[in-house]
Design a protein around this motif. Structure first.
Motif, PDB file in Angstrom:
ATOM      1  N   GLN A  45       3.651   1.805  -1.537  1.00  0.00           N
ATOM      2  CA  GLN A  45       4.061   2.132  -2.901  1.00  0.00           C
ATOM      3  C   GLN A  45       2.901   2.701  -3.702  1.00  0.00           C
ATOM      4  O   GLN A  45       3.079   3.624  -4.489  1.00  0.00           O
ATOM      5  N   ALA A  46       1.701   2.192  -3.487  1.00  0.00           N
ATOM      6  CA  ALA A  46       0.526   2.711  -4.200  1.00  0.00           C
ATOM      7  C   ALA A  46       0.265   4.167  -3.820  1.00  0.00           C
ATOM      8  O   ALA A  46      -0.084   4.989  -4.681  1.00  0.00           O
TER       9      ALA A  46
ATOM     10  N   ARG B   6      -9.051   5.949  -4.919  1.00  0.00           N
ATOM     11  CA  ARG B   6      -8.146   5.390  -5.931  1.00  0.00           C
ATOM     12  C   ARG B   6      -7.254   4.252  -5.442  1.00  0.00           C
ATOM     13  O   ARG B   6      -6.610   3.609  -6.269  1.00  0.00           O
ATOM     14  N   ILE B   7      -7.176   4.041  -4.137  1.00  0.00           N
ATOM     15  CA  ILE B   7      -6.309   2.973  -3.622  1.00  0.00           C
ATOM     16  C   ILE B   7      -7.176   1.939  -2.916  1.00  0.00           C
ATOM     17  O   ILE B   7      -7.811   2.246  -1.896  1.00  0.00           O
TER      18      ILE B   7
ATOM     19  N   MET C 292       0.823  -1.192   0.000  1.00  0.00           N
ATOM     20  CA  MET C 292       0.000   0.000   0.000  1.00  0.00           C
ATOM     21  C   MET C 292       0.869   1.258   0.000  1.00  0.00           C
ATOM     22  O   MET C 292       0.490   2.254  -0.606  1.00  0.00           O
TER      23      MET C 292
ATOM     24  N   ASP D 117       2.998   6.248  -5.516  1.00  0.00           N
ATOM     25  CA  ASP D 117       2.747   6.320  -6.956  1.00  0.00           C
ATOM     26  C   ASP D 117       1.635   7.315  -7.277  1.00  0.00           C
ATOM     27  O   ASP D 117       1.747   8.095  -8.222  1.00  0.00           O
ATOM     28  N   LEU D 118       0.562   7.307  -6.480  1.00  0.00           N
ATOM     29  CA  LEU D 118      -0.547   8.237  -6.704  1.00  0.00           C
ATOM     30  C   LEU D 118      -0.099   9.682  -6.485  1.00  0.00           C
ATOM     31  O   LEU D 118      -0.407  10.562  -7.287  1.00  0.00           O
TER      32      LEU D 118
END
Length: 132
Positions: free
Chosen positions: A3-4, A24-25, A1, A7-8
Motif C-alpha cells: 500500500q505504501a 521514501r518507504i 509495504m 500510495d507513493l
C-alpha cells in the motif's frame, strides 16, 4: 509495504524510480537486487520485502514497469555501474542494468510522451509540460 508503494506512485503521479522508493518507504532499501530473467537488473539495494511487494503488485496488475532513460536516475542522484540493457527480452551473458520507473496502468495510459511521466521536468509552480 504494498500500500505504501501504491500510495507513493499515486501521490507522485507515476514515473517513480527505485531511488525514490528507497528514500521514501521505510524498509524498502536492503541488500538484494531486483532482476528480470536473471541478467537484467532493475535495481540493487532492495529488501526482500520490497522485492516481494513489487512482484505482487505487478502480477496483480496494479503497477506497470516502464522503461526509462538512465538520465532519470542520474537526476535522482544514483546510477548502477553496469552496462545498460537495450532490449528487455534479450538474453545477456553478463548482468545489464535495465532502467525503469513505476506507474499505475492508468497513469501510463494517460501519458503519451515519456517526458510527461517525469516530475523531473517541473522546475517552477508555473511549469507547463511540453509533451508531443
Amino acid at each position: 509495504m504494498r500500500q505504501a508503494i501504491l500510495d507513493l506512485i499515486e501521490r507522485l503521479d507515476g514515473g517513480v524510480s527505485f531511488i525514490e522508493l528507497c528514500q521514501r518507504i521505510e524498509g524498502f532499501a536492503g541488500q538484494h537486487a531486483c532482476t528480470l530473467n536473471g541478467q537484467l537488473v532493475l535495481w540493487e539495494g532492495l529488501s526482500d520485502a520490497g522485492i516481494e511487494a513489487l512482484g505482487r503488485l505487478q502480477t496483480s496488475g496494479l503497477i506497470a514497469i516502464v522503461a526509462c532513460s538512465p538520465l532519470v536516475y542520474l537526476i535522482d542522484g544514483q546510477m548502477l555501474r553496469l552496462p545498460i540493457a537495450k532490449r528487455r527480452n534479450h538474453t545477456y551473458q553478463r548482468p545489464h542494468w535495465y532502467p525503469v520507473t513505476l506507474s499505475t496502468p492508468a497513469q501510463v495510459a494517460a501519458h503519451t510522451a515519456p517526458l510527461c511521466q517525469s516530475r523531473r521536468t517541473r522546475g517552477t509552480p508555473n511549469h507547463v509540460p511540453r509533451c508531443a
